[in-house]
Write a protein that holds these residues in place. Structure first.
Motif, PDB file in Angstrom:
ATOM      1  N   GLY A  91     102.869  26.689  69.876  1.00 38.51           N
ATOM      2  CA  GLY A  91     102.161  25.429  69.769  1.00 38.51           C
ATOM      3  C   GLY A  91     101.814  25.023  68.349  1.00 38.51           C
ATOM      4  N   THR A  92     101.911  25.957  67.406  1.00 35.70           N
ATOM      5  CA  THR A  92     101.629  25.642  66.001  1.00 35.70           C
ATOM      6  C   THR A  92     102.913  25.668  65.178  1.00 35.70           C
ATOM      7  OG1 THR A  92     100.947  27.967  65.788  1.00 35.70           O
ATOM      8  CG2 THR A  92      99.193  26.308  65.890  1.00 35.70           C
ATOM      9  N   GLY A  93     103.982  25.182  65.769  1.00 31.96           N
ATOM     10  CA  GLY A  93     105.281  25.216  65.111  1.00 31.96           C
ATOM     11  C   GLY A  93     105.363  24.417  63.824  1.00 31.96           C
ATOM     12  N   PHE A  94     104.410  23.494  63.598  1.00 31.77           N
ATOM     13  CA  PHE A  94     104.436  22.672  62.387  1.00 31.77           C
ATOM     14  C   PHE A  94     103.313  23.077  61.426  1.00 31.77           C
ATOM     15  CE2 PHE A  94     104.632  18.286  60.322  1.00 31.77           C
ATOM     16  CZ  PHE A  94     105.929  18.441  59.857  1.00 31.77           C
ATOM     17  N   VAL A  95     102.719  24.248  61.665  1.00 28.95           N
ATOM     18  CA  VAL A  95     101.627  24.744  60.818  1.00 28.95           C
ATOM     19  C   VAL A  95     102.142  25.918  59.990  1.00 28.95           C
ATOM     20  CG1 VAL A  95      99.315  25.770  60.773  1.00 28.95           C
ATOM     21  CG2 VAL A  95      99.880  24.060  62.510  1.00 28.95           C
ATOM     22  N   THR A  96     102.107  25.781  58.677  1.00 28.90           N
ATOM     23  CA  THR A  96     102.508  26.884  57.811  1.00 28.90           C
ATOM     24  C   THR A  96     101.801  26.769  56.466  1.00 28.90           C
ATOM     25  OG1 THR A  96     104.437  28.195  57.104  1.00 28.90           O
ATOM     26  CG2 THR A  96     104.540  25.816  56.701  1.00 28.90           C
ATOM     27  N   GLY A  97     101.564  27.917  55.843  1.00 27.78           N
ATOM     28  CA  GLY A  97     100.915  27.943  54.537  1.00 27.78           C
ATOM     29  C   GLY A  97      99.420  27.728  54.575  1.00 27.78           C
ATOM     30  N   GLU A  98      98.808  27.828  55.745  1.00 30.00           N
ATOM     31  CA  GLU A  98      97.377  27.574  55.887  1.00 30.00           C
ATOM     32  C   GLU A  98      96.564  28.875  55.902  1.00 30.00           C
ATOM     33  OE1 GLU A  98      95.840  24.608  55.841  1.00 30.00           O
ATOM     34  OE2 GLU A  98      97.817  23.764  55.451  1.00 30.00           O
ATOM     35  N   VAL A  99      95.337  28.775  55.400  1.00 35.45           N
ATOM     36  CA  VAL A  99      94.366  29.874  55.487  1.00 35.45           C
ATOM     37  C   VAL A  99      93.212  29.371  56.339  1.00 35.45           C
ATOM     38  CG1 VAL A  99      92.836  31.430  54.235  1.00 35.45           C
ATOM     39  CG2 VAL A  99      95.021  30.749  53.203  1.00 35.45           C
ATOM     40  N   ILE A 100      93.078  29.914  57.529  1.00 36.31           N
ATOM     41  CA  ILE A 100      92.091  29.447  58.500  1.00 36.31           C
ATOM     42  C   ILE A 100      90.846  30.320  58.429  1.00 36.31           C
ATOM     43  CG2 ILE A 100      91.664  28.864  60.906  1.00 36.31           C
ATOM     44  CD1 ILE A 100      94.002  27.319  59.617  1.00 36.31           C
ATOM     45  N   CYS A 101      89.713  29.709  58.111  1.00 42.39           N
ATOM     46  CA  CYS A 101      88.454  30.454  58.024  1.00 42.39           C
ATOM     47  C   CYS A 101      87.815  30.570  59.409  1.00 42.39           C
ATOM     48  CB  CYS A 101      87.484  29.748  57.079  1.00 42.39           C
ATOM     49  SG  CYS A 101      88.050  29.683  55.367  1.00 42.39           S
ATOM     50  N   VAL A 102      87.429  31.788  59.760  1.00 42.43           N
ATOM     51  CA  VAL A 102      86.722  32.063  61.017  1.00 42.43           C
ATOM     52  C   VAL A 102      85.460  32.820  60.616  1.00 42.43           C
ATOM     53  CG1 VAL A 102      86.872  33.083  63.324  1.00 42.43           C
ATOM     54  CG2 VAL A 102      88.948  32.226  62.203  1.00 42.43           C
ATOM     55  N   ASP A 103      84.390  32.072  60.327  1.00 48.79           N
ATOM     56  CA  ASP A 103      83.291  32.670  59.562  1.00 48.79           C
ATOM     57  C   ASP A 103      81.901  32.190  59.920  1.00 48.79           C
ATOM     58  OD1 ASP A 103      83.487  30.075  58.711  1.00 48.79           O
ATOM     59  OD2 ASP A 103      83.466  30.525  56.578  1.00 48.79           O
ATOM     60  N   GLY A 104      81.749  31.486  61.029  1.00 47.88           N
ATOM     61  CA  GLY A 104      80.431  31.001  61.396  1.00 47.88           C
ATOM     62  C   GLY A 104      79.851  30.016  60.405  1.00 47.88           C
ATOM     63  N   GLY A 105      80.721  29.388  59.622  1.00 44.51           N
ATOM     64  CA  GLY A 105      80.280  28.384  58.658  1.00 44.51           C
ATOM     65  C   GLY A 105      79.952  28.908  57.279  1.00 44.51           C
ATOM     66  N   PHE A 106      80.208  30.194  57.025  1.00 49.78           N
ATOM     67  CA  PHE A 106      79.813  30.818  55.757  1.00 49.78           C
ATOM     68  C   PHE A 106      80.358  30.076  54.543  1.00 49.78           C
ATOM     69  CE2 PHE A 106      80.427  33.729  52.223  1.00 49.78           C
ATOM     70  CZ  PHE A 106      79.241  34.442  52.175  1.00 49.78           C
ATOM     71  N   HIS A 107      81.659  29.753  54.564  1.00 50.81           N
ATOM     72  CA  HIS A 107      82.280  29.234  53.332  1.00 50.81           C
ATOM     73  C   HIS A 107      81.938  27.770  53.066  1.00 50.81           C
ATOM     74  CE1 HIS A 107      85.317  27.258  55.839  1.00 50.81           C
ATOM     75  NE2 HIS A 107      85.823  26.698  54.755  1.00 50.81           N
ATOM     76  N   VAL A 108      81.412  27.060  54.051  1.00 47.04           N
ATOM     77  CA  VAL A 108      81.049  25.658  53.804  1.00 47.04           C
ATOM     78  C   VAL A 108      79.567  25.470  53.550  1.00 47.04           C
ATOM     79  CG1 VAL A 108      82.983  24.783  55.173  1.00 47.04           C
ATOM     80  CG2 VAL A 108      80.762  25.139  56.283  1.00 47.04           C
ATOM     81  N   PHE A 109      78.762  26.527  53.678  1.00 43.14           N
ATOM     82  CA  PHE A 109      77.312  26.426  53.570  1.00 43.14           C
ATOM     83  C   PHE A 109      76.876  26.563  52.107  1.00 43.14           C
ATOM     84  CE2 PHE A 109      73.046  28.599  54.482  1.00 43.14           C
ATOM     85  CZ  PHE A 109      72.370  27.378  54.555  1.00 43.14           C
ATOM     86  N   SER A 110      76.118  25.606  51.615  1.00 40.89           N
ATOM     87  CA  SER A 110      75.655  25.638  50.219  1.00 40.89           C
ATOM     88  C   SER A 110      74.429  26.503  50.033  1.00 40.89           C
ATOM     89  CB  SER A 110      75.317  24.204  49.763  1.00 40.89           C
ATOM     90  OG  SER A 110      74.148  23.740  50.417  1.00 40.89           O
ATOM     91  N   GLY A 111      73.816  26.912  51.145  1.00 39.82           N
ATOM     92  CA  GLY A 111      72.559  27.655  51.042  1.00 39.82           C
ATOM     93  C   GLY A 111      71.340  26.771  51.116  1.00 39.82           C
ATOM     94  N   VAL A 112      71.542  25.462  51.161  1.00 41.65           N
ATOM     95  CA  VAL A 112      70.440  24.495  51.223  1.00 41.65           C
ATOM     96  C   VAL A 112      70.483  23.759  52.558  1.00 41.65           C
ATOM     97  CG1 VAL A 112      69.421  22.440  50.188  1.00 41.65           C
ATOM     98  CG2 VAL A 112      70.504  24.166  48.743  1.00 41.65           C
TER      99      VAL A 112
END
Length: 269
Positions: free
Chosen positions: A248-269
């Protein structure tokens, strides 16, 4: 679209905590899991559990840094199942000697330890890719390769210098290889990566939790920086893995998918 039925998926590091969830998830989705690892007893136990649940799995003892081991493993897979449909590069982890403590002199770095971290994480991903990827390319079906990145490649995380740099290199390798595979093989072989947030494993347990299960100061800092306010459960990575391995993801390549509970998008504020 995301069934593993009739698919043979090779999983390096399949004897680890995260790798164990990957094995279970692939088999529950109808696939055959080929488990690569160094621990024979743990590998045999994983196979027993899969077969007891009605699935199909094979353990092959191999070191991801030993090209001869990997080639023999690939030959065994092809002789047994006739094909390879996917590769999950789950082998890796932190190297204690490559950790820079809070009181350490940052201008006195253990260079051999950094090399060791790169060997395990980066070259332990590249070598299996060169061997099992070639088998996918030679087959009659499309295939997918999934690497394991880390939050340490997304932002600066203190102490784990060698691990962080190696995982950042995996992100670059994922994007580079995805383009080169597409240029040479079209949409036959895809490569993506999963960047897990903080999950308790054998290697980081003592960094994040105390013996009584309470959080260390580092563990508390992670929880404060994770909007979900908890660590991840290994099975929470499986859905993303199956998504990336599936047709189903035949057109998806070169991606890094974050599975992190929001860690990498959270500024801390």
């Amino acid at each position: 679209m995301f069934s593993m039925n009739q698919k043979v998926i090779v999983i390096t590091g399949g004897t680890g905590i995260l790798g164990g969830s990957f094995v279970k998830g692939v088999c529950e989705a109808g696939g055959t899991a080929v488990i690569l690892g160094r621990n024979q007893a743990e590998g045999d136990e994983r196979v027993r559990q899969v077969k007891e649940a009605g699935g199909e799995a094979l353990f092959i003892q191999a070191d991801v840094l030993n090209e001869s081991d990997l080639q023999k493993a690939c030959d065994q897979v092809l002789n047994t199942y006739g094909k390879v449909n996917g590769l999950v590069n789950a082998a890796g982890g932190n190297i204690p000697e490559a950790v820079i403590g809070p009181d350490a002199d940052i201008f006195t770095i253990d260079i051999p330890a950094l090399r060791k971290a790169f060997d395990l994480n980066l070259f332990g991903t590249i070598l299996p890719t060169t061997i099992f990827g070639k088998a996918i390319a030679a087959g009659n079906e499309k295939g997918s390769i999934v690497n394991i990145s880390s939050m340490a490649a997304q932002t600066a995380i203190t102490r784990v210098l060698g691990y962080s740099m190696a995982k950042a290199a995996i992100d670059n390798f994922t994007r580079w290889m995805a383009v080169e595979l597409a240029n040479r093989y079209g949409d036959k072989i895809r490569m993506n990566a999963i960047a897990p947030g903080f999950f308790i494993t054998h290697q980081n347990r003592r960094l994040l939790t105390n013996e009584d299960g309470s959080y260390t100061s580092r563990g508390e800092a992670v929880i404060r920086s994770t909007p979900y306010k908890r660590f991840g459960e290994p099975d929470e990575l499986v859905g993303t893995l199956l998504w990336l391995l599936g047709d189903g993801t035949g057109f998806v390549t070169g991606e890094v998918i974050c599975v992190d509970g929001g860690f990498h998008v959270f500024s801390g504020v």
